[in-house]
Enzyme design. Structure first.
Site, PDB file in Angstrom:
ATOM      1  N   MET A  83     -15.110  22.684   1.729  1.00 45.43           N
ATOM      2  CA  MET A  83     -14.261  22.976   0.575  1.00 45.43           C
ATOM      3  C   MET A  83     -13.122  23.882   1.016  1.00 45.43           C
ATOM      4  SD  MET A  83     -17.073  23.450  -2.494  1.00 45.43           S
ATOM      5  CE  MET A  83     -18.348  24.215  -1.469  1.00 45.43           C
ATOM      6  N   CYS A 114      -9.940  13.797   0.242  1.00 49.49           N
ATOM      7  CA  CYS A 114      -9.189  14.819  -0.487  1.00 49.49           C
ATOM      8  C   CYS A 114      -8.235  14.167  -1.483  1.00 49.49           C
ATOM      9  CB  CYS A 114      -8.407  15.705   0.482  1.00 49.49           C
ATOM     10  SG  CYS A 114      -7.409  16.966  -0.358  1.00 49.49           S
ATOM     11  N   LYS A 153     -16.088  11.689   5.614  1.00 54.19           N
ATOM     12  CA  LYS A 153     -16.341  12.024   4.213  1.00 54.19           C
ATOM     13  C   LYS A 153     -15.266  11.344   3.379  1.00 54.19           C
ATOM     14  CE  LYS A 153     -17.351  15.758   0.971  1.00 54.19           C
ATOM     15  NZ  LYS A 153     -16.516  15.328  -0.150  1.00 54.19           N
ATOM     16  N   ASP A 169     -22.226  15.912  -8.228  1.00 53.87           N
ATOM     17  CA  ASP A 169     -23.103  16.326  -9.339  1.00 53.87           C
ATOM     18  C   ASP A 169     -24.522  16.650  -8.891  1.00 53.87           C
ATOM     19  OD1 ASP A 169     -21.001  16.012 -11.058  1.00 53.87           O
ATOM     20  OD2 ASP A 169     -21.636  14.051 -11.817  1.00 53.87           O
ATOM     21  N   GLY A 203     -21.647  20.584  -3.113  1.00 55.26           N
ATOM     22  CA  GLY A 203     -20.346  21.236  -3.089  1.00 55.26           C
ATOM     23  C   GLY A 203     -20.211  22.256  -4.202  1.00 55.26           C
ATOM     24  N   ARG A 204     -19.663  21.819  -5.336  1.00 54.76           N
ATOM     25  CA  ARG A 204     -19.379  22.748  -6.432  1.00 54.76           C
ATOM     26  C   ARG A 204     -20.627  23.419  -6.997  1.00 54.76           C
ATOM     27  NH1 ARG A 204     -16.681  19.993 -10.987  1.00 54.76           N
ATOM     28  NH2 ARG A 204     -18.096  18.301 -10.411  1.00 54.76           N
TER      29      ARG A 204
END
Length: 325
Positions: free
Chosen positions: A19, A105, A143, A210, A232-233
Site C-alpha cells: 500500500m 493500481c 498483483k 474485503d 490490505g485495508r
C-alpha cells in the site's frame, strides 16, 4: 532462478498487501509485532525513478528493510522493460526474495498512463515486463485486478498473465473502474481457480479484497482452495488482523502499538529522512474503540512531531489509566 521462497510457504499463506505511503519498514514492523503475516511487500517503487541517475536516492527509503522481515518482496511499477531488467538485478543484490509487479493500481495518473492497472489494456507490454523482471533471478509475481472496466474482462486478462510463468498471482477481486466502491467478487474465485489449474497449475493463487482478518482468510482458503490470502485495508481497522489466535485487545495494547510506531519512525529517520506529515494518517488505527479515543485522535492530528504525540499519550494515560483496559 534463485530459490523460490513461495514454494516453502505454509498453505494457506498470508500476505500484507503493498500500500502506497503505508507499508514502509516502520509500519511493517508494527504489524509484525501485532501479528505477523508470512510475506511482506514493500511500498510501490517507481522503476523509472530507480533507474534515473539520481533516482536511487529518491526511492531508497521505500526499499529499506531488515532481515527479520524475510521473506520480503520488492513491489515495483512502470512500463519500460529495460528498467524492470535493471531493477530486478538491483533487487536481487539488495537481498529481496522476490519481485512483484504492480498491474492493479487504479490511480488516474498511473493507470491513465498505461501503468499499474493501465497494463490490463496493454497485455503485450505486461508480458514484456514480466520476462524482463526475471533477469535478476528472483521469483516474479504479479498483483492485478479482474479487469480495467468490466468484470467480464477477467478470463482473457488472467489467462494472459498465467501464461507468463510467474510464481504467484495476487488478484484484487474488483476492476479498476470499481476501485473499492463495490463488494469484492468472491463469487468468481471458483472459476478463477479452475482457470489457474488449467493454464498454470504451478502458479500460486492469492486472493485480495474485503478480507478483514486471518480467520476470514482461512475460511475462504478452505472453501475455495486458494494458496494465499492478502489483507490490505483490513489492517486499518484491526492491526492484529494476522494474529493466529484472535482475542480482545486492550486500549493499552493499541496505545503501546502507537508508541512503537512513533519510536520506529524516529529510529528509521536517522537512516533516511522521513517526513512527519504522513504519520497522522496512521493514528486512526490505534486511537479507536475506547473512552476518550476520538478526542485524543483529534488532538494528535494537530501535532507536528512524535514528541508532541507522546506528550498527549502520557497525559491521556495519566488521566484515564484506570479506564484503560
Amino acid at each position: 532462478m534463485t530459490e523460490n521462497f513461495w514454494r516453502e510457504l505454509p498453505r494457506p499463506f498470508f500476505v500484507l498487501a503493498p500500500m502506497e505511503d503505508v507499508t514502509d519498514v516502520v509500519f511493517r514492523h508494527v504489524v509484525s509485532e501485532a501479528g505477523r503475516p508470512d510475506v511482506f511487500f514493500t511500498e510501490f517503487t517507481n522503476s523509472e525513478s530507480y533507474c534515473h541517475p539520481d533516482g536511487k536516492d529518491s526511492v531508497r527509503g521505500r526499499l529499506t528493510f531488515t532481515e527479520d522481515e524475510q521473506p520480503i518482496v520488492a513491489h515495483i511499477w512502470g512500463d519500460k522493460p529495460e528498467n524492470f531488467r535493471k531493477m530486478s538485478i538491483g533487487m536481487a543484490e539488495l537481498g529481496f526474495k522476490g519481485l512483484d509487479i504492480n498491474m492493479g493500481c487504479p490511480v488516474p495518473n498511473v493507470a491513465g498512463n498505461g501503468k499499474g492497472s493501465g497494463l490490463i489494456c496493454r497485455p503485450a507490454v505486461a508480458a514484456e515486463l514480466i520476462q524482463a523482471a526475471k533477469a535478476g533471478g528472483l521469483p516474479v509475481s504479479v498483483k492485478t485486478r479482474l479487469g480495467y472496466t468490466d468484470v467480464d474482462e477477467w478470463r482473457e486478462w488472467l489467462t494472459h498473465i498465467l501464461k507468463q510463468d510467474i510464481a504467484n498471482l495476487s488478484i484484487h477481486l474488483r476492476t479498476r473502474a470499481e476501485m473499492s466502491k463495490v463488494d469484492a467478487h468472491w463469487e468468481l474465485i471458483p472459476e478463477i481457480k479452475k482457470l489457474r489449474d488449467e493454464v498454470a497449475p504451478d502458479t500460486l493463487l492469492t486472493i485480495n479484497g474485503d478480507i478483514p482478518d486471518r480467520q476470514t482468510g482461512l475460511k475462504l482458503a478452505e472453501q475455495y482452495g486458494v494458496d494465499g490470502i492478502m489483507i490490505g485495508r483490513g489492517i486499518f481497522t484491526n492491526p492484529f488482523a494476522f494474529e493466529k489466535e484472535p482475542k480482545e485487545h486492550s486500549s493499552k495494547e493499541l496505545l503501546d502499538l502507537l508508541r512503537l510506531h512513533l519510536d520506529l519512525h524516529d529510529e528509521y529517520s536517522k537512516e533516511e529522512a522521513r517526513p512527519y506529515k504522513p504519520l497522522p494518517r496512521f493514528f486512526k488505527i490505534y486511537l479507536r474503540g475506547f473512552r476518550g479515543a476520538s478526542e485524543l485522535r483529534n488532538q494528535c492530528m494537530n501535532t507536528k512531531s512524535t514528541d508532541e504525540v507522546r506528550a498527549l499519550l502520557d497525559d491521556f494515560e495519566r488521566k484515564y489509566l484506570d479506564g484503560i483496559e
